[in-house]
Design a protein around this motif. Sequence first.
Motif, mmCIF file in Angstrom:
data_model
loop_
_atom_site.group_PDB
_atom_site.id
_atom_site.type_symbol
_atom_site.label_atom_id
_atom_site.label_comp_id
_atom_site.label_asym_id
_atom_site.label_seq_id
_atom_site.Cartn_x
_atom_site.Cartn_y
_atom_site.Cartn_z
ATOM 1 N N CYS A 1 0.800 -1.084 0.132
ATOM 2 C CA CYS A 1 -0.095 -0.062 -0.112
ATOM 3 C C CYS A 1 0.936 1.287 0.029
ATOM 4 O O CYS A 1 1.767 1.208 0.774
ATOM 5 N N CYS B 1 0.536 3.018 3.804
ATOM 6 C CA CYS B 1 0.843 2.577 5.050
ATOM 7 C C CYS B 1 2.179 1.249 4.847
ATOM 8 O O CYS B 1 2.836 0.846 5.844
ATOM 9 N N CYS C 1 -4.640 0.561 0.393
ATOM 10 C CA CYS C 1 -5.384 -0.849 1.253
ATOM 11 C C CYS C 1 -6.656 -0.166 1.820
ATOM 12 O O CYS C 1 -6.845 0.914 2.041
ATOM 13 N N CYS D 1 -6.379 1.917 4.818
ATOM 14 C CA CYS D 1 -5.787 3.499 4.634
ATOM 15 C C CYS D 1 -7.175 4.258 3.871
ATOM 16 O O CYS D 1 -7.265 5.408 4.200
HETATM 17 ZN ZN ZN Z 1 -2.745 1.023 3.699
#
Ligand code: ZN
Length: 305
Positions: free
Chosen positions: A275, A278, A287, A290
């Motif tokens: 991602c 993150c 993701c 997030c």
């Molecule tokens: Zn993420």
Amino acid sequence: MKCVKCRDKAAVHIRRHNSAFCQACFQEYFTNQVARAIKEDRMFTRQDRVLVAVSGGKDSLALWDVLLNLGYETAGLHIHQGIFEYSASSFEKTTRFAKERDLTLVTIDLAAEGDLDIPGVASSTRRTQCSACGVIKRHYFNKVAVEGGYTVMATGHNLDDEAARLLGNVLHWQTPYLAVQSPVLEATHPRLVKKVKPLYRLSEYETAAYAFLRGIDYIVEECPFSHDAIQLQYKEALNQLEHRSPGTKHGFVLGFMREGRQAFAETTSVHLRECPSCGYPTTGDVCGFCRLQQEVHKNNSGRRN
Ligand code: ZN
Ligand code: AMP
């Protein structure tokens, strides 16, 4: 009825085995079932550092108790979801269990993680409490394990949970979910921890009996948001079948692991990437966690301005 092992007075009746145990022999049976699942399904060994996700309910506390008795190296992880009295009580039961036994417990307070408490997330986004909760819990289970150097993450899912989930996945032919429905999910990425469910062969009745006999103080109430969850209806339907035909749930879940899962796994390919926000693995771009976090921040800052 008498205990099938020692002929003492029976305390717990297991209909699917057509047998009964006294208090001491039941605890031994329960522990052996967990030990067998860990070994036969290659969940972990004494060299592993196991992070146990503990909600304060009977299953996860029973799991932590058994793993301690079996001598595994464990720590607990509790996520405070901010669901009013229910979360306050879950937190209290979990911290007391850890404190009384001098155990390591990591706690994450979702309200302090940028307004991620479940009621707040549900009101600032269009998500249901349960779907937000699932995304958030999965993210922290993995993140805390990876950052803390734990080699495996264990949850307290029992046979009833797994049978209900399997029924739901079959009824809707959720093939990608069927491909990954397993008591063991290997770490397929350096930032993804291995996940296991050591209680998957034991019913909810058995985990409740074990927790009770061990004198474990657990939260009895269900989450106030789960009352209309379809999972509960699947559980009821399976209980009716189990009542007429003991062993149904066991045959359904273990039969699927043996006969069905691999076929679904072979038709599903999962490409993981990191991602951009993150750094944890995801199948898409940003993701799910997030995306949810961004939605919450955007809506909350809009409200504050
Ligand atoms: Zn993420
Ligand atoms: P549930 O999704 O509530 O049926 O819970 C399944 C499993 O997830 C439990 O047995 C725990 O291992 C874990 N779990 C659920 N809620 C929490 C929580 N708030 N904190 C830590 N672990 C949890």
